[in-house]
Design a protein around this motif. Structure first.
Motif, mmCIF file in Angstrom:
data_model
loop_
_atom_site.group_PDB
_atom_site.id
_atom_site.type_symbol
_atom_site.label_atom_id
_atom_site.label_comp_id
_atom_site.label_asym_id
_atom_site.label_seq_id
_atom_site.Cartn_x
_atom_site.Cartn_y
_atom_site.Cartn_z
ATOM 1 N N ASN A 116 2.684 10.222 42.638
ATOM 2 C CA ASN A 116 1.882 10.959 43.622
ATOM 3 C C ASN A 116 0.380 10.799 43.390
ATOM 4 O O ASN A 116 -0.402 11.689 43.703
ATOM 5 N N TYR A 117 0.011 9.662 42.808
ATOM 6 C CA TYR A 117 -1.401 9.314 42.608
ATOM 7 C C TYR A 117 -2.137 10.278 41.666
ATOM 8 O O TYR A 117 -3.358 10.348 41.677
ATOM 9 N N THR A 118 -1.394 11.020 40.878
ATOM 10 C CA THR A 118 -2.026 11.876 39.880
ATOM 11 C C THR A 118 -2.054 11.143 38.544
ATOM 12 O O THR A 118 -1.395 10.109 38.368
ATOM 13 N N GLN A 119 -2.816 11.682 37.608
ATOM 14 C CA GLN A 119 -2.895 11.097 36.278
ATOM 15 C C GLN A 119 -2.887 12.208 35.237
ATOM 16 O O GLN A 119 -3.360 13.315 35.497
ATOM 17 N N GLU A 120 -2.338 11.904 34.083
ATOM 18 C CA GLU A 120 -2.319 12.853 32.979
ATOM 19 C C GLU A 120 -3.439 12.505 32.004
ATOM 20 O O GLU A 120 -3.600 11.343 31.625
#
Length: 241
Positions: free
Chosen positions: A211-215
């Motif tokens: 979902n185009y997020t990053q950690e």
């Protein structure tokens, strides 16, 4: 009439003597003691908590900043210092009051006048901080100074925020995340989510997720922070390709 229990902490006998003489002209000031160093000041503060502390910065053995780091006090602090570029920068960035040695009657009068208002208590930093600055925060009602290079990240908690310090447990402080964002240097401190700001000097890894997020993994913090797509798009220059 307002009565403020006042303590003087300064290693110079002459400074303490002159300040006591000048303060005697203010009926709202009740002098409860004096100390020549941090070791003497701590038991005085614990035994009879003052409302106001006139606090020298540079003293043998431990500084005024060290004193504030060792005690919890809700006292209003008026710093006393000889000309010191580093200390003056800290006071100006944090909108704190201070007296330069030798102390003038005019400058003292202005400082005492502020004690009768909320000006000192509600003072907020009014300059963009540099990375090597120190900032003050109110932790459990006590004034604490923090060095920005040791501040790892900040998370939102309503109208408050948690600060994660390199060598101390997290602490709840009375600043919003927006307050921090307006104050902190943008090169090092980056907002990665509506509820988190991180110091990229402590970022160990950034991992792409669905979902185009990053950690974002921060040194010493087990759980990663999630960086939203919105903020990631603004931080391409800091992120791995």
């Amino acid at each position: 009439m307002l009565s403020l229990k006042t303590l003087i902490v300064d290693d110079e006998w002459l400074v303490r003597s002159e300040l006591k003489t000048m303060l005697a002209g203010y009926p709202e000031i009740t002098l409860i003691g004096e100390a020549a160093n941090v070791a003497q000041a701590i038991p005085l503060i614990q035994k009879n908590p003052p409302d106001v502390i006139f606090l020298d910065i540079q003293m043998p053995g431990a500084s005024g900043f060290d004193l504030l780091d060792q005690i919890d006090t809700a006292a209003r602090i008026i710093f006393i210092t000889a000309y010191d570029k580093y200390a003056l920068r800290a006071f100006e960035v944090n909108a704190l009051d201070y007296l330069l040695k030798p102390i003038s009657k005019e400058r003292l009068a202005k400082a005492v006048k502020k004690l009768g208002s909320n000006e000192l208590a509600s003072a907020q930093p009014h300059k963009k901080a540099a990375y090597d600055d120190v900032l003050y925060v109110i932790v459990n009602g006590a004034l604490k100074f923090i060095k920005l290079p040791l501040l790892k990240c900040i998370t939102a908690e309503g109208n408050y925020s948690y600060i994660f310090y390199a060598d101390k447990p997290r602490a709840l402080v009375s600043k919003t995340l927006q307050d921090w964002e307006d104050l902190l240097p943008e090169k090092q401190f980056v907002r990665i989510h509506r509820s988190a700001i991180v110091n990229f000097e402590y970022v160990e890894q950034v991992r792409k997720c669905k979902n185009y997020t990053q950690e974002v993994f921060v040194k010493g913090i087990e759980k990663p922070f999630v960086m939203s797509r919105r903020y990631a798009s603004k931080l391409k220059h800091l992120l791995p390709v």
